[in-house]
Design a protein around this motif. Structure first.
Motif, PDB file in Angstrom:
ATOM      1  N   ILE A 140       0.825  -1.212   0.000  1.00 39.08           N
ATOM      2  CA  ILE A 140       0.000   0.000   0.000  1.00 39.08           C
ATOM      3  C   ILE A 140       0.856   1.258   0.000  1.00 39.08           C
ATOM      4  O   ILE A 140       0.725   2.117  -0.872  1.00 39.08           O
ATOM      5  CB  ILE A 140      -0.935  -0.003   1.229  1.00 39.08           C
ATOM      6  CG1 ILE A 140      -1.921  -1.172   1.142  1.00 39.08           C
ATOM      7  CG2 ILE A 140      -1.678   1.328   1.337  1.00 39.08           C
ATOM      8  CD1 ILE A 140      -2.710  -1.412   2.420  1.00 39.08           C
ATOM      9  N   SER A 141       1.760   1.370   0.963  1.00 44.45           N
ATOM     10  CA  SER A 141       2.496   2.626   1.140  1.00 44.45           C
ATOM     11  C   SER A 141       3.421   2.933  -0.029  1.00 44.45           C
ATOM     12  O   SER A 141       3.517   4.082  -0.475  1.00 44.45           O
ATOM     13  CB  SER A 141       3.290   2.594   2.448  1.00 44.45           C
ATOM     14  OG  SER A 141       4.239   1.543   2.454  1.00 44.45           O
ATOM     15  N   VAL A 142       4.106   1.928  -0.553  1.00 41.75           N
ATOM     16  CA  VAL A 142       5.011   2.164  -1.675  1.00 41.75           C
ATOM     17  C   VAL A 142       4.230   2.498  -2.933  1.00 41.75           C
ATOM     18  O   VAL A 142       4.601   3.393  -3.695  1.00 41.75           O
ATOM     19  CB  VAL A 142       5.934   0.947  -1.893  1.00 41.75           C
ATOM     20  CG1 VAL A 142       6.793   1.140  -3.142  1.00 41.75           C
ATOM     21  CG2 VAL A 142       6.832   0.742  -0.674  1.00 41.75           C
ATOM     22  N   ALA A 143       3.124   1.796  -3.157  1.00 38.52           N
ATOM     23  CA  ALA A 143       2.310   2.068  -4.344  1.00 38.52           C
ATOM     24  C   ALA A 143       1.768   3.491  -4.329  1.00 38.52           C
ATOM     25  O   ALA A 143       1.670   4.144  -5.375  1.00 38.52           O
ATOM     26  CB  ALA A 143       1.165   1.071  -4.446  1.00 38.52           C
ATOM     27  N   LEU A 144       1.404   3.980  -3.141  1.00 37.97           N
ATOM     28  CA  LEU A 144       0.839   5.322  -3.032  1.00 37.97           C
ATOM     29  C   LEU A 144       1.908   6.402  -2.872  1.00 37.97           C
ATOM     30  O   LEU A 144       1.593   7.587  -2.848  1.00 37.97           O
ATOM     31  CB  LEU A 144      -0.124   5.389  -1.842  1.00 37.97           C
ATOM     32  CG  LEU A 144      -1.384   4.530  -1.937  1.00 37.97           C
ATOM     33  CD1 LEU A 144      -2.217   4.685  -0.667  1.00 37.97           C
ATOM     34  CD2 LEU A 144      -2.214   4.893  -3.166  1.00 37.97           C
ATOM     35  N   GLY A 145       3.166   5.996  -2.744  1.00 34.37           N
ATOM     36  CA  GLY A 145       4.232   6.966  -2.570  1.00 34.37           C
ATOM     37  C   GLY A 145       4.195   7.651  -1.214  1.00 34.37           C
ATOM     38  O   GLY A 145       4.607   8.807  -1.080  1.00 34.37           O
ATOM     39  N   LEU A 146       3.729   6.932  -0.194  1.00 29.51           N
ATOM     40  CA  LEU A 146       3.622   7.501   1.143  1.00 29.51           C
ATOM     41  C   LEU A 146       4.965   7.433   1.867  1.00 29.51           C
ATOM     42  O   LEU A 146       5.765   6.519   1.618  1.00 29.51           O
ATOM     43  CB  LEU A 146       2.562   6.752   1.949  1.00 29.51           C
ATOM     44  CG  LEU A 146       1.144   6.760   1.361  1.00 29.51           C
ATOM     45  CD1 LEU A 146       0.213   5.940   2.245  1.00 29.51           C
ATOM     46  CD2 LEU A 146       0.627   8.184   1.223  1.00 29.51           C
TER      47      LEU A 146
END
Length: 234
Positions: A140-146
């Motif tokens: 989730i976080s990597v895909a969203l660039g968080l």
């Protein structure tokens, strides 16, 4: 044999586990609590955005993370029988079913209410539970660039419990590549160096296609294929 990009592996069997159980349990609880905090700040558009798991949006990943909290052992066995023993097929069907009937708020509550849930994947122990939550959280976080990053020590617990069969689980071709973490004293394989944070190399092993700028080395294009903050696979 082929593998999907969806389900995180159980990194080691309980009898092989040498790490302190208390440390692992603390890491699992901390990871779930931090994930819940991150998810609570997402917009509706982000919940519907693609994750690093092929074919899954963020909400399907959250449904999968929380699936063990909603299923009894008997229910799990029944669903596996329906899927003719194929876990990935079962997990995909359950994630899509749960996102169709549960709101994003309900899925988030399922995580928040179960940060201390004792679930452990069969044969994987607490280390398997940790790897499951960390890897899918990164989906989730990597895909969203968080900016959210699990502590490197937490990633180290997962990498430290890895066995050859765990690397083979996803079928990722690491021939001629030596993975070298830039923030942890860890490496894997022989060949051309491929450098990145322990977090990003864990995703490489899991078969995720990550932003090219996260990797260093001549072999980086083999494992990259997504722009930071989302976008299509190359």
């Amino acid at each position: 044999m082929s593998y999907t990009l969806r389900s995180a592996p159980t990194w080691c069997a309980e009898e092989e586990l040498t790490m302190d159980e208390g440390t692992l349990r603390e890491a699992v609880v901390a990871e779930r609590r931090e994930l819940a905090g991150m998810l609570g700040e997402l917009t509706t558009e982000q919940w519907g955005a693609p994750s690093l798991c092929a074919g899954w949006r963020v909400r399907e990943v959250v449904a999968h993370i929380t699936m063990p909290f909603r299923m009894s052992v008997a229910q799990f066995g029944l669903e596996m029988a329906k899927a003719r023993g194929n876990f990935d097929r079962m997990a995909d069907r359950m994630a899509r079913r749960d996102t169709a009937r549960l709101s994003d708020a309900r899925l988030l509550a399922s995580l928040r209410d179960n940060v201390e849930h004792p679930w452990r994947p069969p044969g994987g122990g607490t280390a398997g539970a940790l790897s499951h939550d960390v890897i899918h959280g990164l989906d989730i976080s990597v895909a969203l660039g968080l900016p959210r990053r699990p502590p490197v020590e937490r990633i180290g617990l997962i990498l430290g419990s890895m066995r050859d069969r765990n690397v083979r689980y996803f079928g990722t071709d690491l021939t001629g590549v030596r993975l070298e973490a830039t923030d942890l004293d860890w490496h894997l394989g022989d060949g051309e160096p491929l450098r990145g944070s322990a977090r990003d190399l864990l995703l490489v092993i899991c078969g995720r296609r990550i932003p090219a700028e996260l990797l260093e080395g001549t072999q980086a294009p083999r494992y990259a294929g997504r722009s930071a903050g989302g976008g299509d696979f190359s």
